[in-house]
Design a protein around this motif. Structure first.
Motif, PDB file in Angstrom:
ATOM      1  N   CYS A   1       0.429  -1.368  -0.395  1.00 28.15           N
ATOM      2  CA  CYS A   1       0.009  -0.063   0.404  1.00 28.15           C
ATOM      3  C   CYS A   1       0.401   1.082  -0.027  1.00 28.15           C
ATOM      4  O   CYS A   1       1.922   1.350  -0.139  1.00 28.15           O
ATOM      5  CB  CYS A   1      -0.850  -0.117   1.736  1.00 28.15           C
ATOM      6  SG  CYS A   1       0.064   0.704   2.626  1.00 28.15           S
TER       7      CYS A   1
ATOM      8  N   CYS B   1       5.599   0.906   4.284  1.00 24.31           N
ATOM      9  CA  CYS B   1       6.536   0.623   5.772  1.00 24.31           C
ATOM     10  C   CYS B   1       8.142  -1.017   4.978  1.00 24.31           C
ATOM     11  O   CYS B   1       8.203  -1.091   4.564  1.00 24.31           O
ATOM     12  CB  CYS B   1       5.744  -0.514   5.879  1.00 24.31           C
ATOM     13  SG  CYS B   1       4.303   0.027   6.921  1.00 24.31           S
TER      14      CYS B   1
ATOM     15  N   TYR C   1       7.265  -4.064   9.246  1.00 26.12           N
ATOM     16  CA  TYR C   1       5.501  -4.152   9.092  1.00 26.12           C
ATOM     17  C   TYR C   1       4.475  -3.903   9.740  1.00 26.12           C
ATOM     18  O   TYR C   1       4.681  -4.248  11.160  1.00 26.12           O
ATOM     19  CB  TYR C   1       5.051  -5.413   8.323  1.00 26.12           C
ATOM     20  CG  TYR C   1       5.361  -6.789   9.672  1.00 26.12           C
ATOM     21  CD1 TYR C   1       6.351  -7.407   9.476  1.00 26.12           C
ATOM     22  CD2 TYR C   1       3.825  -7.470  10.371  1.00 26.12           C
ATOM     23  CE1 TYR C   1       6.158  -8.189  10.948  1.00 26.12           C
ATOM     24  CE2 TYR C   1       3.894  -7.919  11.125  1.00 26.12           C
ATOM     25  CZ  TYR C   1       4.813  -8.494  11.584  1.00 26.12           C
ATOM     26  OH  TYR C   1       5.109  -9.861  12.837  1.00 26.12           O
ATOM     27  N   THR C   2       3.454  -3.124   9.269  1.00 26.59           N
ATOM     28  CA  THR C   2       2.316  -2.651   9.766  1.00 26.59           C
ATOM     29  C   THR C   2       1.291  -3.737   9.561  1.00 26.59           C
ATOM     30  O   THR C   2      -0.071  -3.545  10.690  1.00 26.59           O
ATOM     31  CB  THR C   2       1.935  -1.409   9.776  1.00 26.59           C
ATOM     32  OG1 THR C   2       2.805  -0.333   9.352  1.00 26.59           O
ATOM     33  CG2 THR C   2       0.879  -0.838   9.947  1.00 26.59           C
ATOM     34  N   CYS C   3       0.915  -4.564   8.669  1.00 29.39           N
ATOM     35  CA  CYS C   3      -0.024  -5.333   9.021  1.00 29.39           C
ATOM     36  C   CYS C   3       0.389  -6.433   8.227  1.00 29.39           C
ATOM     37  O   CYS C   3       1.165  -6.944   7.584  1.00 29.39           O
ATOM     38  CB  CYS C   3      -1.246  -4.636   7.919  1.00 29.39           C
ATOM     39  SG  CYS C   3      -0.697  -4.883   6.062  1.00 29.39           S
TER      40      CYS C   3
ATOM     41  N   ARG D   1      -0.439  -7.742   5.476  1.00 33.99           N
ATOM     42  CA  ARG D   1      -0.131  -7.886   4.012  1.00 33.99           C
ATOM     43  C   ARG D   1       2.018  -7.821   4.135  1.00 33.99           C
ATOM     44  O   ARG D   1       2.067  -8.436   3.527  1.00 33.99           O
ATOM     45  CB  ARG D   1      -0.867  -6.968   3.728  1.00 33.99           C
ATOM     46  CG  ARG D   1      -0.860  -7.092   2.288  1.00 33.99           C
ATOM     47  CD  ARG D   1      -1.743  -6.596   1.205  1.00 33.99           C
ATOM     48  NE  ARG D   1      -1.804  -5.856   0.304  1.00 33.99           N
ATOM     49  CZ  ARG D   1      -2.547  -4.391  -0.774  1.00 33.99           C
ATOM     50  NH1 ARG D   1      -3.365  -4.020   0.313  1.00 33.99           N
ATOM     51  NH2 ARG D   1      -2.846  -4.416  -1.684  1.00 33.99           N
ATOM     52  N   GLY D   2       2.308  -6.831   4.250  1.00 36.49           N
ATOM     53  CA  GLY D   2       3.600  -6.532   5.040  1.00 36.49           C
ATOM     54  C   GLY D   2       4.065  -8.134   4.702  1.00 36.49           C
ATOM     55  O   GLY D   2       5.393  -7.997   4.802  1.00 36.49           O
TER      56      GLY D   2
END
Ligand code: SF4
Length: 147
Positions: free
Chosen positions: A37, A41, A58-60, A62-63
């Motif tokens: 996104c 990150c 990573y923040t989520c 997905r990362g």
């Protein structure tokens, strides 16, 4: 005529790779910019040879998934153009219908360079079936009428 949804194509930055030897094993730190996104990150992966020791930054999820795949099985969607015979334009934009191994990108580009297709071409048309033995088609991402 096959319709393939246009994918978002991002760019990965392998910003830094450091080597270190701990207890006789090769340890690396790989820094990535997540392309999941626009936040981008900065993700760090600690490696022991081919094994992942840890992922941070990573923040989520997905990362996390992206980073793990990028260091073990990196793939890309390939975009290019293909020559059109008798078309309103000499070339049409194309892409692989899904991501392919990074190691196959050079072969993919070579195959597309020698390809010429007749007009008209519609978005989603398969211009190269089962490319490179990967079960991956190359499809048009642009319309091109007859010239
Ligand atoms: S880790 Fe999540 S929030 Fe951060 S760039 Fe990747 S997808 Fe976006």
């Amino acid at each position: 005529m096959k319709k393939v949804k246009q994918a978002i194509i991002g760019k990965t930055e392998l910003a830094e790779t450091k080597g270190d030897t701990t207890n006789g094993k090769r340890c690396n730190t790989v820094s990535l910019t997540c392309i999941g996104c626009p936040m981008g990150c900065q993700v760090t992966v600690e490696m022991d040879g081919g094994d992942i020791l840890g992922v941070t930054g990573y923040t989520c999820k997905r990362g996390l998934d992206y980073a793990q795949k990028e260091v073990t099985d990196p793939t890309r969607i390939v975009t290019s153009t293909v020559r059109v015979l008798g078309g309103a334009h000499p070339f049409v934009a194309v892409k692989t219908a899904r991501d392919i191994p990074k190691g196959k990108i050079r072969d993919a580009m070579a195959a597309l360079r020698g390809l010429a297709i007749p007009a008209p071409v519609s978005i989603g048309d398969v211009v190269l079936p089962d490319t490179f033995g990967l079960g991956c088609e190359v499809v048009a991402t642009q319309n091109c009428g007859a010239g």
